[in-house]
Motif scaffolding. Structure first.
Motif, PDB file in Angstrom:
ATOM      1  N   ASP A 145      23.023  51.727  -9.783  1.00 61.65           N
ATOM      2  CA  ASP A 145      22.921  52.635 -10.791  1.00 61.65           C
ATOM      3  C   ASP A 145      21.467  52.851 -11.027  1.00 61.65           C
ATOM      4  OD1 ASP A 145      25.764  53.344 -11.095  1.00 61.65           O
ATOM      5  OD2 ASP A 145      25.825  52.262 -13.059  1.00 61.65           O
ATOM      6  N   LEU A 146      20.758  51.844 -11.350  1.00 54.82           N
ATOM      7  CA  LEU A 146      19.412  51.871 -11.734  1.00 54.82           C
ATOM      8  C   LEU A 146      18.511  52.835 -10.847  1.00 54.82           C
ATOM      9  CD1 LEU A 146      18.849  48.457 -13.133  1.00 54.82           C
ATOM     10  CD2 LEU A 146      18.998  50.646 -14.666  1.00 54.82           C
ATOM     11  N   LYS A 147      18.810  52.575  -9.564  1.00 50.64           N
ATOM     12  CA  LYS A 147      18.235  53.324  -8.438  1.00 50.64           C
ATOM     13  C   LYS A 147      18.671  54.483  -8.174  1.00 50.64           C
ATOM     14  CE  LYS A 147      16.546  49.127  -5.909  1.00 50.64           C
ATOM     15  NZ  LYS A 147      16.801  48.586  -4.534  1.00 50.64           N
ATOM     16  N   ASN A 148      19.745  55.031  -8.538  1.00 53.43           N
ATOM     17  CA  ASN A 148      20.374  56.457  -8.675  1.00 53.43           C
ATOM     18  C   ASN A 148      19.639  57.510  -9.316  1.00 53.43           C
ATOM     19  OD1 ASN A 148      22.084  58.848  -8.646  1.00 53.43           O
ATOM     20  ND2 ASN A 148      23.913  57.491  -8.893  1.00 53.43           N
ATOM     21  N   PRO A 149      19.063  58.517  -8.604  1.00 51.65           N
ATOM     22  CA  PRO A 149      18.301  59.620  -9.260  1.00 51.65           C
ATOM     23  C   PRO A 149      18.933  60.097 -10.368  1.00 51.65           C
ATOM     24  CG  PRO A 149      18.396  59.976  -6.924  1.00 51.65           C
ATOM     25  CD  PRO A 149      19.077  58.796  -7.207  1.00 51.65           C
ATOM     26  N   ASN A 150      20.343  60.464 -10.327  1.00 48.93           N
ATOM     27  CA  ASN A 150      21.298  60.929 -11.290  1.00 48.93           C
ATOM     28  C   ASN A 150      21.352  60.276 -12.466  1.00 48.93           C
ATOM     29  OD1 ASN A 150      21.662  62.984  -9.343  1.00 48.93           O
ATOM     30  ND2 ASN A 150      23.940  62.573  -8.969  1.00 48.93           N
ATOM     31  N   TYR A 151      21.208  58.759 -12.420  1.00 48.70           N
ATOM     32  CA  TYR A 151      21.324  57.752 -13.422  1.00 48.70           C
ATOM     33  C   TYR A 151      20.030  58.048 -14.420  1.00 48.70           C
ATOM     34  CZ  TYR A 151      21.712  53.516 -16.468  1.00 48.70           C
ATOM     35  OH  TYR A 151      21.781  52.942 -17.423  1.00 48.70           O
ATOM     36  N   GLN A 152      18.763  58.046 -13.621  1.00 43.82           N
ATOM     37  CA  GLN A 152      17.643  58.162 -14.255  1.00 43.82           C
ATOM     38  C   GLN A 152      17.503  59.397 -14.892  1.00 43.82           C
ATOM     39  OE1 GLN A 152      14.717  57.419 -11.115  1.00 43.82           O
ATOM     40  NE2 GLN A 152      15.608  55.601 -10.553  1.00 43.82           N
ATOM     41  N   TYR A 153      18.066  60.596 -14.321  1.00 40.75           N
ATOM     42  CA  TYR A 153      18.110  61.767 -14.760  1.00 40.75           C
ATOM     43  C   TYR A 153      18.988  61.952 -16.272  1.00 40.75           C
ATOM     44  CZ  TYR A 153      18.533  67.062 -15.233  1.00 40.75           C
ATOM     45  OH  TYR A 153      18.625  68.125 -15.891  1.00 40.75           O
ATOM     46  N   GLY A 184      27.317  60.821  -8.929  1.00 43.72           N
ATOM     47  CA  GLY A 184      27.819  60.800 -10.548  1.00 43.72           C
ATOM     48  C   GLY A 184      26.753  61.324 -11.413  1.00 43.72           C
ATOM     49  N   TYR A 185      27.404  61.218 -12.669  1.00 44.39           N
ATOM     50  CA  TYR A 185      26.588  61.374 -14.190  1.00 44.39           C
ATOM     51  C   TYR A 185      26.750  63.139 -14.389  1.00 44.39           C
ATOM     52  CZ  TYR A 185      25.455  56.826 -13.603  1.00 44.39           C
ATOM     53  OH  TYR A 185      25.646  55.353 -13.317  1.00 44.39           O
ATOM     54  N   ASP A 186      26.755  63.745 -13.466  1.00 47.58           N
ATOM     55  CA  ASP A 186      26.949  65.254 -14.014  1.00 47.58           C
ATOM     56  C   ASP A 186      28.063  65.541 -14.466  1.00 47.58           C
ATOM     57  OD1 ASP A 186      28.432  64.730 -11.534  1.00 47.58           O
ATOM     58  OD2 ASP A 186      28.587  66.595 -10.615  1.00 47.58           O
ATOM     59  N   ASP A 187      29.229  64.909 -14.196  1.00 46.39           N
ATOM     60  CA  ASP A 187      30.481  65.244 -14.830  1.00 46.39           C
ATOM     61  C   ASP A 187      30.145  64.583 -16.622  1.00 46.39           C
ATOM     62  OD1 ASP A 187      30.278  62.267 -14.393  1.00 46.39           O
ATOM     63  OD2 ASP A 187      32.230  62.427 -13.263  1.00 46.39           O
ATOM     64  N   ILE A 188      29.497  63.372 -16.671  1.00 45.98           N
ATOM     65  CA  ILE A 188      29.480  62.914 -18.062  1.00 45.98           C
ATOM     66  C   ILE A 188      28.554  63.808 -18.913  1.00 45.98           C
ATOM     67  CG2 ILE A 188      28.445  61.058 -19.416  1.00 45.98           C
ATOM     68  CD1 ILE A 188      29.320  59.023 -17.182  1.00 45.98           C
ATOM     69  N   ASP A 189      27.588  64.286 -18.055  1.00 53.29           N
ATOM     70  CA  ASP A 189      26.595  65.223 -18.835  1.00 53.29           C
ATOM     71  C   ASP A 189      27.281  66.549 -19.294  1.00 53.29           C
ATOM     72  OD1 ASP A 189      24.164  66.645 -19.543  1.00 53.29           O
ATOM     73  OD2 ASP A 189      24.460  67.782 -17.539  1.00 53.29           O
ATOM     74  N   LEU A 190      28.156  67.288 -18.385  1.00 57.90           N
ATOM     75  CA  LEU A 190      28.934  68.296 -18.823  1.00 57.90           C
ATOM     76  C   LEU A 190      29.987  67.985 -20.068  1.00 57.90           C
ATOM     77  CD1 LEU A 190      29.917  71.179 -18.402  1.00 57.90           C
ATOM     78  CD2 LEU A 190      31.836  70.342 -16.923  1.00 57.90           C
TER      79      LEU A 190
END
Length: 167
Positions: free
Chosen positions: A135-143, A88-94
């Motif tokens: 989520d907190l451990k997910n590198p995408n969330y951190q990014y 995740g999170y790549d979609d929210i970023d876009l």
């Protein structure tokens, strides 16, 4: 544009029975999904119906159910390949870049329903605290928290909205 997600268990789906009418999938029982903070109804309900007049409208766009014009996605720089594919999170970023940077008006489409086919057995207990810890451990969330100003605070407010404790 975006719509809601309906959470169904993928283990019982017979792909050959799926057709364009939507009847087959619409009859599947819904369940509390771990990818949805343990809720059966899309957690964005109450927010996405008020697009574009909701806080951080881009934060309510998920790749499984979002549509943008091709030229807007290209102009926004496509998906950021620094997201490592974990989850995740790549979609929210876009969506952030299309909506915020290009000033594209977000729209909620009530009839745009995605049947989110979770692979988790609905009988499994959902531990909401482990979801946030994941989520907190997910590198995408951190990014994304480093990349988008205020995203960490926004995501924590969303988590609290459901009465869940932030770890």
């Amino acid at each position: 544009m975006t719509g809601i997600r309906e959470f169904i268990n993928s283990k019982d789906i017979v792909p050959s029975k799926i057709d364009s009418s939507g009847v087959y999938l619409s009859n599947f029982p819904r369940f509390n999904s771990s990818s949805n903070y343990g809720l059966s109804k899309d957690r964005r309900l109450g927010k996405i119906e008020h697009l574009p007049n909701t806080e951080h409208p881009w934060g309510h766009f998920y790749g499984c159910n979002m549509v943008f014009k091709k030229e807007h996605v290209i102009k926004a720089g496509l998906f950021d390949e620094k997201y490592d594919g974990t989850w995740g999170y790549d979609d929210i970023d876009l969506a952030y870049r299309v909506i915020n940077n290009l000033k594209v008006r977000p729209i909620y489409m009530e009839k745009a329903v995605v049947y989110h086919q979770d692979k988790i057995d609905p009988a499994e207990a959902v531990n909401e605290k482990s979801i946030k810890l994941k989520d907190l451990k997910n590198p995408n969330y951190q990014y994304i928290c480093k990349k988008i100003p205020g995203y960490y605070e926004f995501s924590n407010r969303e988590f609290k909205r459901f009465g869940l404790t932030i770890i």
